[in-house]
Design a protein around this motif. Structure first.
Motif, PDB file in Angstrom:
ATOM      1  N   THR A  12       0.969  -1.170  -0.284  1.00 12.97           N
ATOM      2  CA  THR A  12       0.228   0.149  -0.095  1.00 12.97           C
ATOM      3  C   THR A  12       0.727   1.231   0.499  1.00 12.97           C
ATOM      4  O   THR A  12       0.290   2.387  -0.622  1.00 12.97           O
ATOM      5  CB  THR A  12      -1.253   0.405   1.062  1.00 12.97           C
ATOM      6  N   ALA A  13       2.257   1.785   0.726  1.00  6.67           N
ATOM      7  CA  ALA A  13       3.343   2.299   0.810  1.00  6.67           C
ATOM      8  C   ALA A  13       3.335   2.714  -0.651  1.00  6.67           C
ATOM      9  O   ALA A  13       3.901   4.016  -1.189  1.00  6.67           O
ATOM     10  CB  ALA A  13       4.069   2.721   1.562  1.00  6.67           C
ATOM     11  N   LEU A  14       3.340   1.231  -1.336  1.00  5.67           N
ATOM     12  CA  LEU A  14       4.128   1.579  -2.638  1.00  5.67           C
ATOM     13  C   LEU A  14       3.131   1.620  -3.394  1.00  5.67           C
ATOM     14  O   LEU A  14       3.309   2.782  -5.095  1.00  5.67           O
ATOM     15  CB  LEU A  14       5.104   0.538  -2.995  1.00  5.67           C
ATOM     16  N   ALA A  15       1.858   1.710  -3.180  1.00  2.50           N
ATOM     17  CA  ALA A  15       1.500   1.148  -5.230  1.00  2.50           C
ATOM     18  C   ALA A  15       1.299   2.580  -5.441  1.00  2.50           C
ATOM     19  O   ALA A  15       0.670   3.410  -6.260  1.00  2.50           O
ATOM     20  CB  ALA A  15      -0.280   1.105  -4.204  1.00  2.50           C
ATOM     21  N   VAL A  16       0.819   4.044  -4.157  1.00  4.73           N
ATOM     22  CA  VAL A  16       0.788   5.802  -5.093  1.00  4.73           C
ATOM     23  C   VAL A  16       1.714   5.817  -5.177  1.00  4.73           C
ATOM     24  O   VAL A  16       2.195   7.065  -5.878  1.00  4.73           O
ATOM     25  CB  VAL A  16       0.513   6.298  -3.653  1.00  4.73           C
ATOM     26  N   LEU A  17       3.424   5.542  -4.963  1.00  6.64           N
ATOM     27  CA  LEU A  17       4.324   6.090  -6.010  1.00  6.64           C
ATOM     28  C   LEU A  17       5.125   5.289  -6.985  1.00  6.64           C
ATOM     29  O   LEU A  17       3.879   4.418  -7.443  1.00  6.64           O
ATOM     30  CB  LEU A  17       5.804   5.551  -5.006  1.00  6.64           C
ATOM     31  N   SER A  18       5.670   6.258  -7.968  1.00  2.00           N
ATOM     32  CA  SER A  18       5.895   5.903  -9.475  1.00  2.00           C
ATOM     33  C   SER A  18       7.353   5.473  -8.844  1.00  2.00           C
ATOM     34  O   SER A  18       7.955   5.634  -7.980  1.00  2.00           O
ATOM     35  CB  SER A  18       6.209   7.392  -9.645  1.00  2.00           C
ATOM     36  N   ALA A  19       7.840   5.011  -9.578  1.00  2.00           N
ATOM     37  CA  ALA A  19       9.001   4.207 -10.261  1.00  2.00           C
ATOM     38  C   ALA A  19      10.402   5.018  -9.192  1.00  2.00           C
ATOM     39  O   ALA A  19      10.888   4.046  -8.836  1.00  2.00           O
ATOM     40  CB  ALA A  19       9.226   3.237 -11.205  1.00  2.00           C
ATOM     41  N   ALA A  20      10.434   6.222 -10.336  1.00  2.19           N
ATOM     42  CA  ALA A  20      11.691   6.500  -9.268  1.00  2.19           C
ATOM     43  C   ALA A  20      11.140   6.867  -8.389  1.00  2.19           C
ATOM     44  O   ALA A  20      12.033   7.821  -7.699  1.00  2.19           O
ATOM     45  CB  ALA A  20      11.306   7.852 -10.670  1.00  2.19           C
ATOM     46  N   GLU A  21      10.036   7.373  -7.809  1.00  4.22           N
ATOM     47  CA  GLU A  21       9.771   8.046  -6.581  1.00  4.22           C
ATOM     48  C   GLU A  21      10.579   6.320  -5.549  1.00  4.22           C
ATOM     49  O   GLU A  21      10.805   6.602  -4.749  1.00  4.22           O
ATOM     50  CB  GLU A  21       8.393   7.864  -6.123  1.00  4.22           C
TER      51      GLU A  21
ATOM     52  N   THR B  78       0.789  -6.601  -6.393  1.00  2.00           N
ATOM     53  CA  THR B  78       1.340  -7.254  -6.052  1.00  2.00           C
ATOM     54  C   THR B  78       2.626  -6.784  -5.599  1.00  2.00           C
ATOM     55  O   THR B  78       3.341  -6.326  -7.334  1.00  2.00           O
ATOM     56  CB  THR B  78       1.498  -8.962  -6.540  1.00  2.00           C
ATOM     57  N   LEU B  79       3.615  -6.581  -4.831  1.00  2.00           N
ATOM     58  CA  LEU B  79       4.717  -6.227  -4.436  1.00  2.00           C
ATOM     59  C   LEU B  79       5.371  -8.105  -4.639  1.00  2.00           C
ATOM     60  O   LEU B  79       5.617  -8.673  -3.548  1.00  2.00           O
ATOM     61  CB  LEU B  79       4.849  -5.515  -2.933  1.00  2.00           C
TER      62      LEU B  79
END
Length: 269
Positions: free
Chosen positions: A24-33, A61-62
């Motif tokens: 959930t933390a990474l779902a709102v980020l871009s690949a660069a972020e 999925t992560l």
């Protein structure tokens, strides 16, 4: 929302702290972020891209790839989503987990699922000591959710566990379910010494060899057929030695009376 594949580039000389690396933390980020996300390495914070190759996925999925045995806090305080670790992980895997699914395709270190409150954690291999137990200095262990260990477990599994279901498909170390407050623990293999030491309430189901029962546990006089039918059917969905529980009889021992406990050891015949 989108998922990511994080592939470990090379062996890491120091331990990595992956707190904050959750679906959930990474779902709102871009690949660069995601690449710039700081992770703990020794006593420093280093961008994630120093250690992992980051690639976006078509699903949510992560996925973590590589030998992650140097990576601690995998899935720490997860609150949703799906995380798959394709390799062994370090300590504190799934600690404080609240929701979601975490699958470890290998072994886990110590304190796996410590103070877990919800969700599902499945570990294909073995776990170290103090799985499903408390953090150092805390009073409450696992508080909810489901933990399934397909291999063996170390000592003090379920220490101070308060709620939830934790299953071991292999063997368990010493002091299984010590100081258990509540919840259900199932064991398919052999248990070490001092099973249920100081337990207050809760149930330990032995689907394999009968354990060495301490003198501070007394035979149960009354039967519990309705309770056993409900519990056995719930555990049967995990398969293996637990799949046939509903068709087998049981012997119950109550205790630990030395601690004023009213827990039960359920030995399946």
């Amino acid at each position: 929302m989108s998922g990511f594949t994080l592939s470990l580039k090379a062996p890491v000389p120091l331990r990595l702290d992956l707190r904050g690396v959750t679906p959930t933390a990474l779902a709102v980020l871009s690949a660069a972020e995601v690449e710039r996300l700081p992770v703990g390495c020794g006593n420093a914070l280093v961008p994630l891209a120093e250690f992992f190759q980051v690639a976006a996925r078509s699903d949510d999925t992560l996925l973590l790839q590589g030998d992650l045995s140097c990576c601690d806090y995998v899935g720490w305080q997860m609150d949703g989503g799906a995380l798959i670790a394709e390799g062994s992980v370090g300590d504190y895997a799934g600690g404080g987990m609240k929701a979601g699914t975490l699958a470890v395709k290998g072994h886990a270190g110590e304190l796996a699922a410590c103070e877990m409150a919800g969700g599902t954690l499945e570990i294909t291999g073995n776990v170290g000591d103090f799985a499903a137990s408390t953090l150092p200095g805390s009073m409450d262990g696992m508080r909810g959710g489901t933990l399934v260990v397909r291999g063996n477990a170390g000592a003090r599994f379920g220490d101070r566990m308060r709620r939830g279901t934790a299953l071991i498909c292999g063997d368990a170390g010493d002091f299984l379910a010590s100081r258990l407050v509540a919840g259900t623990i199932g064991l398919a293999g052999r248990a070490g010494v001092h099973v249920g030491y100081g337990m207050r309430r809760g149930s330990i189901v032995f689907a394999g060899p009968a354990p060495e029962v301490s003198a501070t546990f007394v035979p149960a006089v009354a039967g519990a057929p309705v309770f056993w039918q409900l519990l056995s059917r719930d555990l049967a969905r995990h398969g293996g030695a637990f799949g046939s529980l509903a068709s087998r009889g049981i012997v119950r021992h109550l205790g630990d009376v030395a601690a004023g406990g009213k827990g039960e050891l359920i030995v399946v015949r």
